[in-house]
Motif scaffolding. Structure first.
Motif, PDB file in Angstrom:
ATOM      1  N   ILE A  75    -107.418  28.569  34.113  1.00  0.00           N
ATOM      2  CA  ILE A  75    -106.561  27.713  34.953  1.00  0.00           C
ATOM      3  C   ILE A  75    -106.545  26.670  33.876  1.00  0.00           C
ATOM      4  N   TYR A  76    -105.150  26.343  33.697  1.00  0.00           N
ATOM      5  CA  TYR A  76    -104.692  25.173  32.710  1.00  0.00           C
ATOM      6  C   TYR A  76    -104.165  24.000  33.223  1.00  0.00           C
ATOM      7  N   SER A  77    -104.408  22.855  32.668  1.00  0.00           N
ATOM      8  CA  SER A  77    -104.478  21.392  33.155  1.00  0.00           C
ATOM      9  C   SER A  77    -102.751  21.007  33.122  1.00  0.00           C
ATOM     10  N   SER A  78    -102.329  20.119  33.869  1.00  0.00           N
ATOM     11  CA  SER A  78    -101.055  19.914  34.236  1.00  0.00           C
ATOM     12  C   SER A  78    -100.241  19.706  32.984  1.00  0.00           C
ATOM     13  N   GLU A  79    -100.595  19.050  31.897  1.00  0.00           N
ATOM     14  CA  GLU A  79     -99.756  18.733  30.608  1.00  0.00           C
ATOM     15  C   GLU A  79     -99.413  19.913  29.777  1.00  0.00           C
ATOM     16  N   LEU A  80     -99.974  20.981  30.030  1.00  0.00           N
ATOM     17  CA  LEU A  80     -99.327  22.129  29.368  1.00  0.00           C
ATOM     18  C   LEU A  80     -98.096  22.785  29.950  1.00  0.00           C
ATOM     19  N   PHE A  81     -98.091  22.755  31.223  1.00  0.00           N
ATOM     20  CA  PHE A  81     -96.755  23.200  31.896  1.00  0.00           C
ATOM     21  C   PHE A  81     -96.051  22.359  32.763  1.00  0.00           C
ATOM     22  N   TYR A  82     -96.555  21.274  33.199  1.00  0.00           N
ATOM     23  CA  TYR A  82     -95.901  20.285  34.137  1.00  0.00           C
ATOM     24  C   TYR A  82     -96.130  18.729  33.504  1.00  0.00           C
ATOM     25  N   PRO A  83     -95.658  18.529  32.186  1.00  0.00           N
ATOM     26  CA  PRO A  83     -96.192  17.391  31.634  1.00  0.00           C
ATOM     27  C   PRO A  83     -95.440  16.118  32.231  1.00  0.00           C
ATOM     28  N   ILE A  84     -94.365  16.174  32.853  1.00  0.00           N
ATOM     29  CA  ILE A  84     -93.533  15.306  33.672  1.00  0.00           C
ATOM     30  C   ILE A  84     -93.792  15.631  35.265  1.00  0.00           C
ATOM     31  N   ILE A 133     -96.206  12.935  24.927  1.00  0.00           N
ATOM     32  CA  ILE A 133     -97.193  13.804  25.217  1.00  0.00           C
ATOM     33  C   ILE A 133     -98.057  14.138  24.206  1.00  0.00           C
ATOM     34  N   ASN A 134     -99.425  14.096  24.393  1.00  0.00           N
ATOM     35  CA  ASN A 134    -100.258  14.345  23.276  1.00  0.00           C
ATOM     36  C   ASN A 134    -100.374  15.849  22.845  1.00  0.00           C
ATOM     37  N   VAL A 135    -100.011  16.932  23.499  1.00  0.00           N
ATOM     38  CA  VAL A 135     -99.928  18.211  23.060  1.00  0.00           C
ATOM     39  C   VAL A 135     -98.618  18.589  23.525  1.00  0.00           C
ATOM     40  N   GLU A 136     -97.911  19.683  22.523  1.00  0.00           N
ATOM     41  CA  GLU A 136     -96.694  20.287  22.969  1.00  0.00           C
ATOM     42  C   GLU A 136     -97.068  21.315  24.116  1.00  0.00           C
ATOM     43  N   PRO A 137     -96.288  20.919  25.227  1.00  0.00           N
ATOM     44  CA  PRO A 137     -96.230  21.833  26.295  1.00  0.00           C
ATOM     45  C   PRO A 137     -95.671  23.058  26.268  1.00  0.00           C
ATOM     46  N   TYR A 138     -96.066  24.050  26.978  1.00  0.00           N
ATOM     47  CA  TYR A 138     -95.377  25.426  26.862  1.00  0.00           C
ATOM     48  C   TYR A 138     -93.983  25.523  27.718  1.00  0.00           C
ATOM     49  N   THR A 139     -94.033  24.203  28.700  1.00  0.00           N
ATOM     50  CA  THR A 139     -92.853  24.403  29.529  1.00  0.00           C
ATOM     51  C   THR A 139     -92.692  22.847  30.233  1.00  0.00           C
ATOM     52  N   TYR A 140     -91.422  22.674  30.734  1.00  0.00           N
ATOM     53  CA  TYR A 140     -91.420  21.371  31.446  1.00  0.00           C
ATOM     54  C   TYR A 140     -90.609  21.798  32.875  1.00  0.00           C
ATOM     55  N   HIS A 141     -91.327  21.322  33.756  1.00  0.00           N
ATOM     56  CA  HIS A 141     -90.730  21.674  35.047  1.00  0.00           C
ATOM     57  C   HIS A 141     -89.768  20.458  35.287  1.00  0.00           C
ATOM     58  N   ILE A 142     -88.511  20.730  35.781  1.00  0.00           N
ATOM     59  CA  ILE A 142     -87.522  19.734  36.080  1.00  0.00           C
ATOM     60  C   ILE A 142     -87.320  19.345  37.651  1.00  0.00           C
ATOM     61  N   TRP A 143     -88.204  19.748  38.146  1.00  0.00           N
ATOM     62  CA  TRP A 143     -88.475  19.490  39.769  1.00  0.00           C
ATOM     63  C   TRP A 143     -86.828  19.203  40.214  1.00  0.00           C
ATOM     64  N   ASN A 144     -86.120  20.394  40.510  1.00  0.00           N
ATOM     65  CA  ASN A 144     -84.757  20.238  41.066  1.00  0.00           C
ATOM     66  C   ASN A 144     -84.601  19.566  42.433  1.00  0.00           C
ATOM     67  N   LEU A 145     -85.855  19.853  43.129  1.00  0.00           N
ATOM     68  CA  LEU A 145     -85.896  19.188  44.461  1.00  0.00           C
ATOM     69  C   LEU A 145     -85.424  17.741  44.433  1.00  0.00           C
TER      70      LEU A 145
END
Length: 348
Positions: free
Chosen positions: A276-285, A302-314
Motif C-alpha cells: 500500500i503506497y502513500s498518496s504522493e506517489l500516485f495522487y500527488p495532487i 513534490i518531494n519525489v517523482e510520482p508514478y502517476t498524476y490523477h487529473i480528477w475529471n469529475l
C-alpha cells in the motif's frame, strides 16, 4: 454512326477510370489526413443507458473472448464503460502516457460498447494505434462476467442502477484483474514513469485517509487472486444500485480493514502481500486541489517523482483549461501525439 458509338464508349470508360482514380486518391488523402489530424468529437456526458452492452452490429474490435486475445503478465488495462464507442482527448492522453512510459508493457483500452470502423480510422484512436504496444478490444459484459460472483449484477442489476457507468467500471476492473492480472488505471490517470520497479501486487491511497482503486496492480499469483476474489464477493454482498461510490475503493477498503485493521489509518504498509503506497506517489495532487491542475501556474512542488498524476475529471471538467496550466504542461510532455492533434481543443 457506329464510329460515334465507339467514341462515346471509349469516352465513358475513360470517365469511369478517371473517377475511380480520383476516388482512390481522395480516400488515400483522407486516410493520411486522419492519421495526422483526427476528427475531434465533443462527447456528451455518458447517460444511464447501457443498452449498447448487448449490441454487436458495427463493431470493429476484437472481442476479449476471442481465443487469440491473450494479455501477457505485464499488461495495463483501461476501461471505457459508457455507450460512447470512443474516447475523448483526456482519456486518450491517459492511454498514450501509459504506452510511452511503459514501452515493454501491453496497454489495453477495453470498450463495453461497439466501436465502429469509422471511429477506429478517423478519431483519436488512430493516434493511439501508432504505438505498437497499444491494443483495443471489446468486452461483452454478460459473457465476460459469466461464472463470476457478480454475474447477476452485470446481467440485470446494472441496468437499473442510478450510476451504471461507474458501477460497471468498478466491477469490470476487478473481473479483468482476476482473469488476467495486471495494472488497472482510470482514464483520467497520467503516467509519468515505468511501473517496472513496483512489486507484483500494489495499491495506493489518494489521501492519508482514503484508499483508491484508480491505479493498482493485482497479479495472477496467489496473492493477487485472493484479493480480487474477496473484493468481487464484497461487491456482491454489499451491492446497492443507489450508491455511487461503494463498490470500487470502498469495497477494497472494507476487505483491507478485515485483513489488516492496523493499517486502516496508516499512510502506507503491507497487507498480506499487497503493498500500500502513500498518496504522493500516485495522487500527488489531491481532490481538494484538483482545480489547480487546470487554472494556470506551475506544477506543485513534490518531494519525489510520482508514478502517476490523477487529473480528477469529475472536478476539472467544470473549469476551462488555461494554456499555462499544470495539466497542459503534463499533457504536452506525457501525451504529445494526442495533445498535438487537439491543440486548443485539448481537454474540452
Amino acid at each position: 454512326m457506329v464510329y460515334n458509338i465507339k467514341k462515346f464508349l471509349v469516352f465513358l470508360i475513360m470517365v469511369v477510370l478517371l473517377t475511380n482514380f480520383l476516388v482512390m486518391l481522395w480516400n488515400k488523402f483522407q486516410n493520411v489526413q486522419w492519421k495526422y489530424k483526427p476528427m475531434i468529437i465533443y462527447w456528451p456526458q455518458p447517460d444511464k443507458n447501457l443498452e449498447c452492452y448487448i449490441y454487436t452490429d458495427n463493431d470493429a474490435l476484437m472481442s476479449v473472448e476471442d481465443v487469440s486475445f491473450m494479455p501477457k503478465l505485464k499488461s495495463i488495462f483501461f476501461h471505457e464503460t459508457s455507450c460512447r464507442g470512443g474516447v475523448d482527448s483526456r482519456q486518450a492522453c491517459a492511454v498514450e502516457s501509459a504506452a510511452r512510459a511503459n514501452p515493454d508493457w501491453e496497454v489495453y483500452l477495453l470498450f463495453n460498447a461497439p466501436v465502429s470502423d469509422a471511429m477506429l480510422k478517423k478519431s483519436c484512436l488512430v493516434k493511439l494505434l501508432q504505438y505498437s504496444n497499444v491494443r483495443l478490444a471489446r468486452i461483452h459484459a454478460a459473457s465476460f462476467s459469466k461464472g463470476s460472483a457478480v454475474q447477476q449484477i452485470v446481467r440485470s442489476k446494472l441496468l437499473h442502477s442510478r450510476h451504471p457507468v461507474t458501477h460497471s467500471a468498478d466491477i469490470m476492473r476487478m473481473l479483468t484483474l482476476h482473469r488476467w492480472g495486471g495494472v488497472y488505471l482510470d482514464l483520467d490517470m497520467l503516467v509519468v514513469k515505468s511501473f517496472d520497479s513496483l512489486p507484483q501486487n500494489w495499491i495506493a491511497k489518494s489521501s492519508p485517509f482514503d484508499l483508491a482503486t484508480g491505479a493498482m496492480r493485482l497479479s495472477k499469483d496467489e496473492v493477487g487472486q485472493n484479493w480480487t476474489e474477496e473484493i468481487i464477493h464484497e461487491i456482491l454482498s454489499t451491492y446497492d444500485n443507489t450508491q455511487w461510490s461503494g463498490y470500487g475503493a470502498r469495497a477494497t477498503e472494507r476487505v483491507l480493514r478485515r485483513r489488516c485493521p492496523e493499517l486502516h489509518n496508516a499512510t502506507s504498509g503491507d497487507c498480506q502481500g499487497l503493498s500500500i503506497y502513500s498518496s504522493e506517489l500516485f495522487y500527488p495532487i489531491g481532490f481538494s486541489e484538483a482545480h489547480l491542475l487546470v487554472r494556470g501556474g506551475p506544477l506543485k512542488k513534490i518531494n519525489v517523482e510520482p508514478y502517476t498524476y490523477h487529473i480528477w475529471n469529475l472536478v476539472t471538467k467544470m473549469f476551462t483549461i488555461r494554456p499555462n496550466s499544470a495539466y497542459v504542461q503534463l499533457a504536452s510532455k506525457l501525451c504529445p501525439l494526442i495533445y498535438g492533434a487537439y491543440g486548443d481543443a485539448f481537454g474540452v
